[in-house]
Design a protein around this motif. Structure first.
Motif, short mmCIF file in Angstrom:
data_model
loop_
_atom_site.label_atom_id
_atom_site.label_comp_id
_atom_site.label_asym_id
_atom_site.label_seq_id
_atom_site.Cartn_x
_atom_site.Cartn_y
_atom_site.Cartn_z
N LEU A 49 44.11 -36.31 -42.68
CA LEU A 49 42.93 -35.45 -42.61
C LEU A 49 42.29 -35.52 -41.23
CD1 LEU A 49 41.24 -36.11 -46.09
CD2 LEU A 49 42.35 -34.00 -45.31
N GLY A 50 42.25 -36.72 -40.65
CA GLY A 50 41.70 -36.86 -39.31
C GLY A 50 42.47 -36.05 -38.29
N VAL A 51 43.79 -36.09 -38.38
CA VAL A 51 44.63 -35.32 -37.45
C VAL A 51 44.41 -33.82 -37.65
CG1 VAL A 51 47.00 -34.75 -36.84
CG2 VAL A 51 46.36 -37.14 -37.23
N LEU A 52 44.35 -33.38 -38.91
CA LEU A 52 44.15 -31.95 -39.19
C LEU A 52 42.79 -31.47 -38.68
CD1 LEU A 52 45.60 -31.64 -42.82
CD2 LEU A 52 46.59 -30.75 -40.69
N PHE A 53 41.75 -32.26 -38.92
CA PHE A 53 40.42 -31.88 -38.42
C PHE A 53 40.40 -31.84 -36.90
CE2 PHE A 53 38.61 -33.58 -42.58
CZ PHE A 53 38.35 -32.32 -43.07
N ALA A 54 41.07 -32.81 -36.26
CA ALA A 54 41.10 -32.84 -34.80
C ALA A 54 41.85 -31.63 -34.24
CB ALA A 54 41.76 -34.14 -34.32
N ALA A 56 42.21 -28.73 -35.75
CA ALA A 56 41.38 -27.55 -35.99
C ALA A 56 40.26 -27.46 -34.97
CB ALA A 56 40.81 -27.61 -37.40
N ALA A 57 39.64 -28.59 -34.64
CA ALA A 57 38.57 -28.59 -33.64
C ALA A 57 39.11 -28.18 -32.27
CB ALA A 57 37.93 -29.98 -33.56
N VAL A 70 32.90 -26.61 -34.15
CA VAL A 70 33.81 -27.55 -33.46
C VAL A 70 33.27 -28.96 -33.53
CG1 VAL A 70 34.77 -28.19 -31.22
CG2 VAL A 70 34.75 -25.79 -31.92
N GLY A 71 31.96 -29.11 -33.36
CA GLY A 71 31.36 -30.44 -33.43
C GLY A 71 31.49 -31.05 -34.82
N ALA A 72 31.29 -30.20 -35.85
CA ALA A 72 31.42 -30.70 -37.22
C ALA A 72 32.85 -31.14 -37.51
CB ALA A 72 30.98 -29.62 -38.20
N LEU A 73 33.82 -30.34 -37.07
CA LEU A 73 35.22 -30.70 -37.29
C LEU A 73 35.59 -31.98 -36.54
CD1 LEU A 73 36.90 -27.17 -37.14
CD2 LEU A 73 36.69 -28.65 -39.15
N ALA A 74 35.08 -32.11 -35.31
CA ALA A 74 35.36 -33.32 -34.54
C ALA A 74 34.75 -34.55 -35.22
CB ALA A 74 34.81 -33.16 -33.13
N TRP A 75 33.53 -34.37 -35.78
CA TRP A 75 32.89 -35.48 -36.49
C TRP A 75 33.70 -35.88 -37.72
CZ3 TRP A 75 30.75 -36.10 -41.38
CH2 TRP A 75 29.95 -37.23 -41.56
N LEU A 76 34.19 -34.88 -38.48
CA LEU A 76 35.01 -35.16 -39.66
C LEU A 76 36.31 -35.87 -39.26
CD1 LEU A 76 34.59 -31.86 -41.71
CD2 LEU A 76 33.72 -34.13 -42.31
N LEU A 82 38.23 -43.30 -38.88
CA LEU A 82 37.50 -44.55 -39.09
C LEU A 82 37.73 -45.08 -40.51
CD1 LEU A 82 35.46 -46.65 -38.05
CD2 LEU A 82 33.63 -45.16 -38.88
N LEU A 83 37.70 -44.19 -41.50
CA LEU A 83 37.98 -44.60 -42.88
C LEU A 83 39.39 -45.15 -43.02
CD1 LEU A 83 36.33 -41.74 -45.00
CD2 LEU A 83 35.57 -44.11 -44.79
#
Length: 310
Positions: A49-54, A56-57, A70-76, A82-83
């Motif tokens: 999920l982290g890779v996909l969000f990154a 997408a951002a 973009v900021g929200a996706l980067a935060w996710l 981190l999780l």
């Protein structure tokens, strides 16, 4: 659901907490390999999920000016990574604790020792988080400090509970279900009406639940006094217990020689807290949470434990 030792591990439910989800399993993994596969799912999903969000951002940043999105996706993306890292820490109840348990189990051949190592690591991690949280609170960072204390306390509590379950399995090791069950459970024929069931003194006063059987003492379900009482009085003479019973497919059904320790999670999770002991399809007995608790109490006494270990 039917219960087989070594069968696919079923998930009873998933509890969402501050750092993801905590799955409650109906039974334990049968091998270190199975434990390893279960443990790897959580961190892998979070990392994916982290890779996909990154990605997408990055794509949105290159083609649009939607800075907020973009900021929200980067935060996710950052939170997901981190999780994944936190859950990979080698301490129960985190996924990394399961990885540690699988490795120690594979090296030592003892799932009980592996659980002891993983839960001890979990308690150490929990107290470290609590200590860091207290330090943060004293340093003036109240919110983040309390957050760490809550997470640490949760880790300690769950690790301690897992340790208790491991000790229970050790205590019951070598004891078959047949040593804890009632071998004469008094099966109720499936064609018995609810009215007959409720007025029969043997059914009304002896127990609160009875196996339902058909020809040849084959178990088909379990009828409870509570379930029978729910039938309106005007319908009890025409309603059979087969219509209000819990079907055998929805009950744990261990064999007489199965270990009771692996049955405990299913008894706790089930609505009736009972299991039908079967030899093939034939009813061999009935076992309850109270039966296993009674055996556990007896084994916990020093004289009983010495008689087993001499």
């Amino acid at each position: 659901m039917r219960w087989w030792p070594g069968a696919t591990v079923s998930v009873e439910d998933i509890t969402l907490w501050l750092l993801g989800g905590l799955a409650r399993l109906k039974s334990e993994a049968a091998t270190p390999g199975a434990e390893l596969r279960i443990a790897g799912v959580g961190p892998q999903v979070s990392l994916a999920l982290g890779v996909l969000f990154a990605l997408a951002a990055g794509l949105l940043a290159g083609f649009t000016e939607a800075g907020l999105v973009v900021g929200a996706l980067a935060w996710l993306a950052g939170i997901s990574v981190l999780l994944a890292v936190f859950n990979a820490l080698p301490a129960a109840p985190l996924d990394g604790g399961r990885l540690l348990r699988a490795i120690v189990w594979w090296k030592t051949g003892s799932p009980l020792r592996a659980t002891a190592v993983a839960t001890a690591a979990g308690r150490v991690l929990g107290w470290v988080l609590v200590g860091l949280g207290v330090y943060r609170v004293l340093a003036g960072a109240l919110f983040s400090g309390v957050w760490l204390v809550v997470i640490g306390w949760f880790v300690i509590a769950v690790a301690t509970a897992e340790s208790g379950r491991a000790k229970l399995r050790e205590l019951l090791s070598g004891i078959p279900v047949s040593d804890a069950d009632d071998p004469r459970p008094g099966g109720c024929p499936w064609q018995t009406t609810v009215g007959e069931f409720l007025t029969d003194p043997r059914c009304r006063y002896r127990h609160s639940a009875f196996p339902v059987v058909e020809d040849g003492n084959a178990a088909v379900g379990l009828v409870t006094s509570k379930g029978a009482d729910a039938v309106p009085e005007t319908e009890r003479a025409s309603t059979t217990v087969a219509r209000v019973m819990v079907p055998v497919g929805d009950l744990p059904t261990p064999r007489p020689d199965d270990p009771p320790a692996r049955l405990v999670p299913e008894l706790q999770a089930g609505s009736t807290h009972r299991a039908l002991v079967l030899e093939g399809s034939r009813l061999a007995g009935i076992v309850t949470s109270s039966d296993i608790s009674r055996v556990t109490s007896w084994l916990s006494s020093s004289s009983a434990w010495r008689s087993r270990t001499v």
